[in-house]
Design an enzyme around this catalytic site. Structure first.
Site, mmCIF file in Angstrom:
data_model
loop_
_atom_site.group_PDB
_atom_site.id
_atom_site.type_symbol
_atom_site.label_atom_id
_atom_site.label_comp_id
_atom_site.label_asym_id
_atom_site.label_seq_id
_atom_site.Cartn_x
_atom_site.Cartn_y
_atom_site.Cartn_z
ATOM 1 N N ASN A 113 0.797 -1.224 0.000
ATOM 2 C CA ASN A 113 0.000 0.000 0.000
ATOM 3 C C ASN A 113 0.830 1.274 0.000
ATOM 4 O O ASN A 113 0.324 2.344 -0.340
ATOM 5 C CB ASN A 113 -0.935 0.005 1.214
ATOM 6 C CG ASN A 113 -1.696 1.300 1.346
ATOM 7 O OD1 ASN A 113 -2.609 1.585 0.558
ATOM 8 N ND2 ASN A 113 -1.326 2.125 2.319
ATOM 9 N N TYR B 253 3.147 10.440 -11.489
ATOM 10 C CA TYR B 253 2.357 9.581 -10.610
ATOM 11 C C TYR B 253 1.559 8.558 -11.415
ATOM 12 O O TYR B 253 1.564 7.362 -11.098
ATOM 13 C CB TYR B 253 1.413 10.422 -9.760
ATOM 14 C CG TYR B 253 0.507 9.605 -8.874
ATOM 15 C CD1 TYR B 253 0.958 9.135 -7.649
ATOM 16 C CD2 TYR B 253 -0.797 9.296 -9.263
ATOM 17 C CE1 TYR B 253 0.134 8.368 -6.833
ATOM 18 C CE2 TYR B 253 -1.624 8.537 -8.458
ATOM 19 C CZ TYR B 253 -1.156 8.078 -7.248
ATOM 20 O OH TYR B 253 -1.981 7.312 -6.451
ATOM 21 N N ARG C 4 8.489 -9.134 -4.870
ATOM 22 C CA ARG C 4 9.556 -10.142 -4.945
ATOM 23 C C ARG C 4 9.754 -10.835 -3.602
ATOM 24 O O ARG C 4 9.830 -12.068 -3.524
ATOM 25 C CB ARG C 4 10.867 -9.503 -5.387
ATOM 26 C CG ARG C 4 11.988 -10.525 -5.623
ATOM 27 C CD ARG C 4 13.344 -9.877 -5.774
ATOM 28 N NE ARG C 4 13.876 -9.387 -4.491
ATOM 29 C CZ ARG C 4 15.092 -8.857 -4.361
ATOM 30 N NH1 ARG C 4 15.878 -8.730 -5.431
ATOM 31 N NH2 ARG C 4 15.514 -8.442 -3.176
ATOM 32 N N LYS D 56 1.755 4.210 -11.485
ATOM 33 C CA LYS D 56 0.633 3.314 -11.224
ATOM 34 C C LYS D 56 0.291 2.465 -12.448
ATOM 35 O O LYS D 56 -0.151 1.317 -12.315
ATOM 36 C CB LYS D 56 -0.587 4.121 -10.778
ATOM 37 C CG LYS D 56 -0.396 4.831 -9.432
ATOM 38 C CD LYS D 56 -0.102 3.839 -8.320
ATOM 39 C CE LYS D 56 -0.095 4.510 -6.958
ATOM 40 N NZ LYS D 56 0.101 3.537 -5.857
ATOM 41 N N SER E 236 -4.104 2.719 -9.287
ATOM 42 C CA SER E 236 -4.881 3.952 -9.166
ATOM 43 C C SER E 236 -5.746 4.117 -10.399
ATOM 44 O O SER E 236 -5.400 3.640 -11.490
ATOM 45 C CB SER E 236 -3.954 5.158 -9.028
ATOM 46 O OG SER E 236 -4.673 6.375 -9.144
ATOM 47 N N ILE F 65 -10.233 8.579 -2.709
ATOM 48 C CA ILE F 65 -10.608 7.982 -1.430
ATOM 49 C C ILE F 65 -10.395 9.020 -0.335
ATOM 50 O O ILE F 65 -9.333 9.638 -0.251
ATOM 51 C CB ILE F 65 -9.780 6.720 -1.131
ATOM 52 C CG1 ILE F 65 -9.954 5.682 -2.246
ATOM 53 C CG2 ILE F 65 -10.169 6.142 0.220
ATOM 54 C CD1 ILE F 65 -11.354 5.133 -2.395
#
EC number: 1.1.1.-
Length: 267
Positions: A99, A163, A132, A167, A149, A196
């Protein structure tokens, strides 16, 4: 199938989960949801031990089991130690949720090498090496969940190239990693949230809205709610519940996929 059987397939009793960047926001909600389903949880943090301990304390107060472990996932050596320490403490690891992430805005012409490297080091390189180490440490039949995202899928977002690129790479990662991890029956998936509502929500959300800097937080909420036909903004629990599903037996046939969690938002 009985109601009891259906309930049991959503449970994570006896499992151990590690969630990076879980001292606050989406990560904290994921850690809490996995604990609520019965998993023991490693709450990872980079710089905020008090926040991580608050999550751990809340899980324990609710009857769960959790520990907080520090590691900056932009440093591969720290990532390796994080997984080693998690297994040393619990004796196993079954679920890894990546996360940790940082946000970045800037016009193409203004992006520096340092900013590019900073964002990719955590959002992309960091997630790769979390995956990994997860493969190396997870039990057979484990789960790897990476964080994408909506910006990796949606139409182009102004001043958001770096950004969004970090993603977008994650989506390719999971398709290939799912094949590599098949020999251990580990599934690899990506959750791709839209907006979010976390502690950083209003400041970041204003960047997506024309003249957003002139809006109050209440006006931002009203505007952002219109992105979804459900007319509300996303909450951390919306992401956490999907991660709980993917981590459980219910999600065992979902593999190599990107799950959008955005309420059908169109930014």
């Amino acid at each position: 199938m009985s109601a009891l059987q259906a309930l049991s397939t959503s449970r994570l009793d006896g499992k151990v989960a590690l969630v990076t960047g879980s001292g606050r926001g989406i990560g904290a909600a994921i850690a809490t949801e996995l604990a609520n389903r019965g998993a023991s949880v490693v709450v990872n943090y980079a710089n905020s031990p008090d926040a991580a301990q608050t999550v751990v304390d809340a899980i324990k107060k609710n009857g769960g089991d959790a520990i907080a472990l520090q590691a900056d996932v932009s440093d591969v050596k720290q990532t390796i130690k994080l997984f080693d320490d998690a297994v040393a403490h619990y004796g196993q690891l079954d679920i890894a949720v990546s996360n940790s992430g940082v946000v970045s805005f800037g016009h193409l012409k203004d992006v520096t090498e340092e900013e590019f490297d900073r964002v990719f080091a955590i959002n992309t390189r960091g997630q790769f090496f979390v995956a990994r180490e997860a493969y190396k440490h997870l039990s057979v039949g484990g789960r790897i969940i990476l964080m994408g995202s909506i910006t990796g899928q949606a139409k182009g977002v102004p001043k958001h190239t770096v950004y969004s690129g970090t993603k977008g790479a994650i989506e390719t990662f999971v398709r290939c990693m799912a094949i590599d991890c098949g020999d251990k029956r580990i599934t690899v998936n990506c959750v791709a949230p839209g907006g979010i509502k976390t502690d950083m929500y209003h400041a970041v959300c204003k960047e997506y809205i024309p003249n957003g800097e002139n809006l109050t937080n209440e006006q931002v909420d009203e505007y952002a709610a219109t992105w979804s036909p459900l007319n509300r903004v996303g909450q951390p629990i919306d992401v956490a519940r999907v991660c709980g599903f993917l981590a459980s037996q219910d999600g065992e046939w979902i593999n190599g996929k990107v799950l959008g969690i955005d309420g059908a938002a169109c930014m």
